[in-house]
Design a protein around this motif. Structure first.
Motif, PDB file in Angstrom:
ATOM      1  N   LEU A  54       4.818  10.456 -12.426  1.00  0.00           N
ATOM      2  CA  LEU A  54       4.779   9.037 -12.032  1.00  0.00           C
ATOM      3  C   LEU A  54       3.338   8.546 -12.149  1.00  0.00           C
ATOM      4  CD1 LEU A  54       6.835   8.596  -8.712  1.00  0.00           C
ATOM      5  CD2 LEU A  54       7.530   8.036 -11.013  1.00  0.00           C
ATOM      6  N   HIS A  55       3.144   7.232 -12.169  1.00  0.00           N
ATOM      7  CA  HIS A  55       1.785   6.703 -12.119  1.00  0.00           C
ATOM      8  C   HIS A  55       1.144   7.182 -10.813  1.00  0.00           C
ATOM      9  CE1 HIS A  55       2.807   4.197 -15.507  1.00  0.00           C
ATOM     10  NE2 HIS A  55       3.805   3.646 -14.844  1.00  0.00           N
ATOM     11  N   VAL A  56      -0.001   7.806 -10.916  1.00  0.00           N
ATOM     12  CA  VAL A  56      -0.631   8.363  -9.705  1.00  0.00           C
ATOM     13  C   VAL A  56      -1.464   7.256  -9.047  1.00  0.00           C
ATOM     14  CG1 VAL A  56      -2.096  10.188  -8.784  1.00  0.00           C
ATOM     15  CG2 VAL A  56      -0.600  10.655 -10.744  1.00  0.00           C
ATOM     16  N   THR A  57      -0.812   6.532  -8.163  1.00  0.00           N
ATOM     17  CA  THR A  57      -1.435   5.383  -7.502  1.00  0.00           C
ATOM     18  C   THR A  57      -1.383   5.581  -5.988  1.00  0.00           C
ATOM     19  OG1 THR A  57       0.651   4.220  -7.212  1.00  0.00           O
ATOM     20  CG2 THR A  57      -0.505   3.861  -9.312  1.00  0.00           C
ATOM     21  N   LYS A  58      -2.018   4.641  -5.284  1.00  0.00           N
ATOM     22  CA  LYS A  58      -2.008   4.733  -3.819  1.00  0.00           C
ATOM     23  C   LYS A  58      -0.589   4.604  -3.271  1.00  0.00           C
ATOM     24  CE  LYS A  58      -3.541  -0.139  -3.274  1.00  0.00           C
ATOM     25  NZ  LYS A  58      -3.082  -0.594  -4.608  1.00  0.00           N
ATOM     26  N   GLU A  59       0.275   3.864  -3.961  1.00  0.00           N
ATOM     27  CA  GLU A  59       1.660   3.730  -3.518  1.00  0.00           C
ATOM     28  C   GLU A  59       2.424   5.036  -3.767  1.00  0.00           C
ATOM     29  OE1 GLU A  59       0.116   1.405  -5.507  1.00  0.00           O
ATOM     30  OE2 GLU A  59      -0.187  -0.056  -3.885  1.00  0.00           O
ATOM     31  N   THR A  60       2.191   5.634  -4.932  1.00  0.00           N
ATOM     32  CA  THR A  60       2.879   6.889  -5.246  1.00  0.00           C
ATOM     33  C   THR A  60       2.474   7.979  -4.260  1.00  0.00           C
ATOM     34  OG1 THR A  60       2.947   6.236  -7.562  1.00  0.00           O
ATOM     35  CG2 THR A  60       3.318   8.554  -7.100  1.00  0.00           C
ATOM     36  N   ALA A  61       1.213   7.950  -3.830  1.00  0.00           N
ATOM     37  CA  ALA A  61       0.759   8.944  -2.844  1.00  0.00           C
ATOM     38  C   ALA A  61       1.616   8.838  -1.576  1.00  0.00           C
ATOM     39  CB  ALA A  61      -0.714   8.728  -2.516  1.00  0.00           C
ATOM     40  N   VAL A 341      -0.739  -3.004 -19.176  1.00  0.00           N
ATOM     41  CA  VAL A 341      -2.000  -3.618 -18.759  1.00  0.00           C
ATOM     42  C   VAL A 341      -2.119  -3.684 -17.237  1.00  0.00           C
ATOM     43  CG1 VAL A 341      -1.131  -6.022 -18.823  1.00  0.00           C
ATOM     44  CG2 VAL A 341      -3.554  -5.562 -19.275  1.00  0.00           C
ATOM     45  N   ASN A 342      -0.981  -3.737 -16.554  1.00  0.00           N
ATOM     46  CA  ASN A 342      -1.057  -3.877 -15.092  1.00  0.00           C
ATOM     47  C   ASN A 342      -1.631  -2.624 -14.442  1.00  0.00           C
ATOM     48  OD1 ASN A 342       1.217  -2.384 -15.713  1.00  0.00           O
ATOM     49  ND2 ASN A 342       2.456  -3.233 -14.069  1.00  0.00           N
ATOM     50  N   LEU A 343      -1.422  -1.483 -15.071  1.00  0.00           N
ATOM     51  CA  LEU A 343      -1.974  -0.245 -14.504  1.00  0.00           C
ATOM     52  C   LEU A 343      -3.250   0.184 -15.218  1.00  0.00           C
ATOM     53  CD1 LEU A 343       1.493   1.081 -13.906  1.00  0.00           C
ATOM     54  CD2 LEU A 343      -0.282   1.555 -12.228  1.00  0.00           C
ATOM     55  N   ALA A 344      -3.354  -0.147 -16.514  1.00  0.00           N
ATOM     56  CA  ALA A 344      -4.554   0.247 -17.253  1.00  0.00           C
ATOM     57  C   ALA A 344      -5.760  -0.589 -16.814  1.00  0.00           C
ATOM     58  CB  ALA A 344      -4.323   0.080 -18.746  1.00  0.00           C
ATOM     59  N   ALA A 346      -5.586  -2.953 -14.033  1.00  0.00           N
ATOM     60  CA  ALA A 346      -5.541  -3.337 -12.608  1.00  0.00           C
ATOM     61  C   ALA A 346      -4.914  -2.189 -11.821  1.00  0.00           C
ATOM     62  CB  ALA A 346      -4.764  -4.649 -12.446  1.00  0.00           C
ATOM     63  N   GLU A 347      -4.308  -2.479 -10.683  1.00  0.00           N
ATOM     64  CA  GLU A 347      -3.837  -1.393  -9.816  1.00  0.00           C
ATOM     65  C   GLU A 347      -2.321  -1.246  -9.792  1.00  0.00           C
ATOM     66  OE1 GLU A 347      -6.032  -1.086  -5.909  1.00  0.00           O
ATOM     67  OE2 GLU A 347      -6.849  -2.940  -6.717  1.00  0.00           O
ATOM     68  N   GLY A 348      -1.645  -1.843 -10.777  1.00  0.00           N
ATOM     69  CA  GLY A 348      -0.183  -1.755 -10.778  1.00  0.00           C
ATOM     70  C   GLY A 348       0.418  -2.729  -9.787  1.00  0.00           C
ATOM     71  N   HIS A 349       1.704  -2.546  -9.521  1.00  0.00           N
ATOM     72  CA  HIS A 349       2.396  -3.473  -8.629  1.00  0.00           C
ATOM     73  C   HIS A 349       1.849  -3.348  -7.212  1.00  0.00           C
ATOM     74  CE1 HIS A 349       4.892  -3.676 -11.993  1.00  0.00           C
ATOM     75  NE2 HIS A 349       5.957  -3.042 -11.562  1.00  0.00           N
ATOM     76  N   PRO A 350       1.845  -4.457  -6.484  1.00  0.00           N
ATOM     77  CA  PRO A 350       1.429  -4.411  -5.084  1.00  0.00           C
ATOM     78  C   PRO A 350       2.366  -3.520  -4.252  1.00  0.00           C
ATOM     79  CG  PRO A 350       1.430  -6.660  -5.909  1.00  0.00           C
ATOM     80  CD  PRO A 350       2.112  -5.818  -6.955  1.00  0.00           C
ATOM     81  N   VAL A 353       6.249  -4.276  -3.122  1.00  0.00           N
ATOM     82  CA  VAL A 353       7.388  -4.034  -4.013  1.00  0.00           C
ATOM     83  C   VAL A 353       7.574  -2.541  -4.281  1.00  0.00           C
ATOM     84  CG1 VAL A 353       7.512  -6.286  -5.136  1.00  0.00           C
ATOM     85  CG2 VAL A 353       6.078  -4.537  -6.127  1.00  0.00           C
ATOM     86  N   MET A 354       6.464  -1.800  -4.308  1.00  0.00           N
ATOM     87  CA  MET A 354       6.618  -0.355  -4.509  1.00  0.00           C
ATOM     88  C   MET A 354       7.301   0.283  -3.307  1.00  0.00           C
ATOM     89  SD  MET A 354       5.674  -0.192  -7.527  1.00  0.00           S
ATOM     90  CE  MET A 354       6.192   1.503  -7.720  1.00  0.00           C
ATOM     91  N   SER A 355       7.190  -0.367  -2.154  1.00  0.00           N
ATOM     92  CA  SER A 355       7.845   0.159  -0.954  1.00  0.00           C
ATOM     93  C   SER A 355       9.352   0.267  -1.184  1.00  0.00           C
ATOM     94  CB  SER A 355       7.549  -0.767   0.229  1.00  0.00           C
ATOM     95  OG  SER A 355       8.289  -0.380   1.358  1.00  0.00           O
ATOM     96  N   SER A 357      10.959   0.071  -4.114  1.00  0.00           N
ATOM     97  CA  SER A 357      11.243   0.942  -5.270  1.00  0.00           C
ATOM     98  C   SER A 357      11.234   2.404  -4.836  1.00  0.00           C
ATOM     99  CB  SER A 357      10.169   0.788  -6.350  1.00  0.00           C
ATOM    100  OG  SER A 357      10.123  -0.520  -6.799  1.00  0.00           O
ATOM    101  N   PHE A 358      10.234   2.767  -4.040  1.00  0.00           N
ATOM    102  CA  PHE A 358      10.075   4.182  -3.684  1.00  0.00           C
ATOM    103  C   PHE A 358      11.007   4.620  -2.563  1.00  0.00           C
ATOM    104  CE2 PHE A 358       5.584   4.676  -5.700  1.00  0.00           C
ATOM    105  CZ  PHE A 358       6.184   4.810  -6.947  1.00  0.00           C
ATOM    106  N   CYS A 359      11.515   3.673  -1.763  1.00  0.00           N
ATOM    107  CA  CYS A 359      12.637   4.032  -0.869  1.00  0.00           C
ATOM    108  C   CYS A 359      13.769   4.535  -1.744  1.00  0.00           C
ATOM    109  CB  CYS A 359      13.151   2.816  -0.108  1.00  0.00           C
ATOM    110  SG  CYS A 359      12.177   2.381   1.308  1.00  0.00           S
TER     111      CYS A 359
END
Ligand code: ADE
Length: 420
Positions: A54-61, A341-344, A346-350, A353-355, A357-359
């Motif tokens: 997965l994209h290794v982001t603060k949300e994925t963590a 481009v949103n992840l390359a 910037a920081e991807g989705h706020p 919304v990832m909340s 998705s990841f539920c």
């Protein structure tokens, strides 16, 4: 690169910043935190190894923490060479999570890391784009026997999985998390809509008001990008190949036309189709001086970057996430190397919304375990009650109350006898 037996990240020194960012995301991921608390109590993932690409982001963590709260062991790598947040990867490594990822990965490292995750012998795979599933099926079929199932995050991945299913090549059950309403109605629309513009603005700092923005594709992501671009004052043109979506775009008030007609008109071009070569050299040649190109689809093939590179007299990096190509005496700017481009850039989705998705990811893992041995090897959708539950949790977290049907209304919805 900092390397240990169970990690490879850019620099462990960034871990404190990563931890602060993970905490910041958590504060906006109320629904996921409610699932995390439940997982802590119920431990639905005990003795389950989960391998993630997965994209290794603060949300994925925060998803990683939720799965671990449920009792799982986790190993993670990225799913795109440019999307890893190095501070977050460092924070995960310091916590002791198996993590192999850095921003700017070579293709070789990308596949080496996927294979580290595969060597962890996961019982469940979580993919964003289907590379992990594809690698396991093509090069490690011996592993399939011990795999309970997998989860897929994105439209592009679902398209690949359905192609595998059609070919009889899919050998373990997959949950299409992307198809949850609480995923694609929010993540794809609001998430991609906002984060795509965020990426383009961070890369260029261009004014959107008064510009002509050409959006390639009017699926949930394209709808989000087109609507947000209009909200920022842009004139928006939509290109499509699917007539119903094209009609929707037209009736939503956008101009609809083929890319060949849009190419000379646009100032900014954004592809979000999941298909390849939406913008080709025949389009690039006729664009205005200084046209800006960006892609927000999963793979970097929507814009013919290879063709543009070959045709270019010169290519230079203007600043991070922005390259300038001189093609036949004209300038074209490319954001984020044509990768999403949103992840390359910037920081991807706020996080909000990832909340939701990841539920979906967390509950899909629990569902796979609860239904192990009873799901066949095809693409499955979670029951709609799961969507209802996730939406409730996020509403609760946002402090939003809604009505409940009265007994009279419930009875009315069930009867066919009351009419005119
Ligand atoms: N996909 C898009 N945005 C994301 C994010 N912030 N984290 C993980 N995956 C994403």
């Amino acid at each position: 690169m900092d390397t240990g037996s169970d990690y490879e990240v850019r620099s462990l020194e960034a871990s404190e910043q990563g931890k602060r960012n993970i905490d910041l995301a958590r504060a906006h991921m109320g629904a996921l935190m409610a699932v995390q608390e439940r997982f802590e109590r119920e431990k639905p993932l005990l003795q389950v190894r989960i391998g993630m690409a997965l994209h290794v982001t603060k949300e994925t963590a925060n998803l990683v923490h939720t799965l671990m709260a449920g009792g799982a062991e986790v190993a993670i790598t990225g799913c795109n060479p440019l999307s890893t947040q190095d501070d977050v990867a460092a924070a995960l490594a310091v916590e002791g999570v198996r993590v192999w990822a850095y921003k700017g990965e070579s293709r070789e490292d990308y596949y080496r890391y996927l294979n580290h995750v595969i060597s962890f012998r996961p019982h469940i795979t979580i993919d964003d784009g289907c590379d992990l599933v594809s690698e396991i099926h093509s090069r490690h079929p011996d592993l399939i026997e011990s795999i309970i199932g997998g989860c897929e995050e994105t439209t592009t991945g679902i398209i690949r999985l359905k192609a595998m299913q059609k070919d009889g090549a899919l050998k373990y059950p997959m949950i299409a998390v992307n198809d949850n309403l609480t995923k694609h109605l929010f993540d794809n629309y609001y998430g991609t809509g906002q984060s795509t513009l965020d990426g383009i603005l961070r890369a260029t700092n261009i004014l959107l008001a008064g510009k002509t923005v050409v959006v390639g594709g009017y699926g949930s992501c394209g709808k989000g990008v087109a609507t947000r671009s209009r909200g920022m004052g842009a004139n928006v043109i939509v290109t499509e190949v699917e007539p119903v979506r094209a009609l929707q775009a037209q009736m939503d008030g956008f101009r609809v036309m083929p890319m060949a007609s849009a190419a000379p008109k646009g100032d900014i071009f954004i592809t979000v189709t999941g298909n390849k070569h939406i913008i080709r050299m025949e389009h690039i040649r006729v664009m205005k001086e200084g046209a800006i190109l960006a892609n927000s689809g999963h793979f970097d093939i929507e814009i013919d970057v290879a063709g543009m590179t070959e045709a270019a007299e010169s290519v230079r990096t203007v600043r991070p996430s922005l390259q300038e190509f001189r093609v036949e005496g004209k300038t074209r700017y490319l954001c984020g190397e044509g990768r999403l481009v949103n992840l390359a850039a910037a920081e991807g989705h706020p996080s909000e919304v990832m909340s939701t998705s990841f539920c979906g990811q967390a509950l899909a893992c629990a569902y796979l375990v609860a239904h192990r041995n009873s799901l066949d090897a095809r693409v499955h959708q979670l029951p709609s009650e799961v969507d209802q539950e996730i939406a409730h949790l996020q509403l609760q977290a946002m402090g939003v109350a809604i009505d409940e049907m009265t007994a009279e209304q419930t009875a009315y919805m069930r009867t066919w006898k009351e009419g005119t």
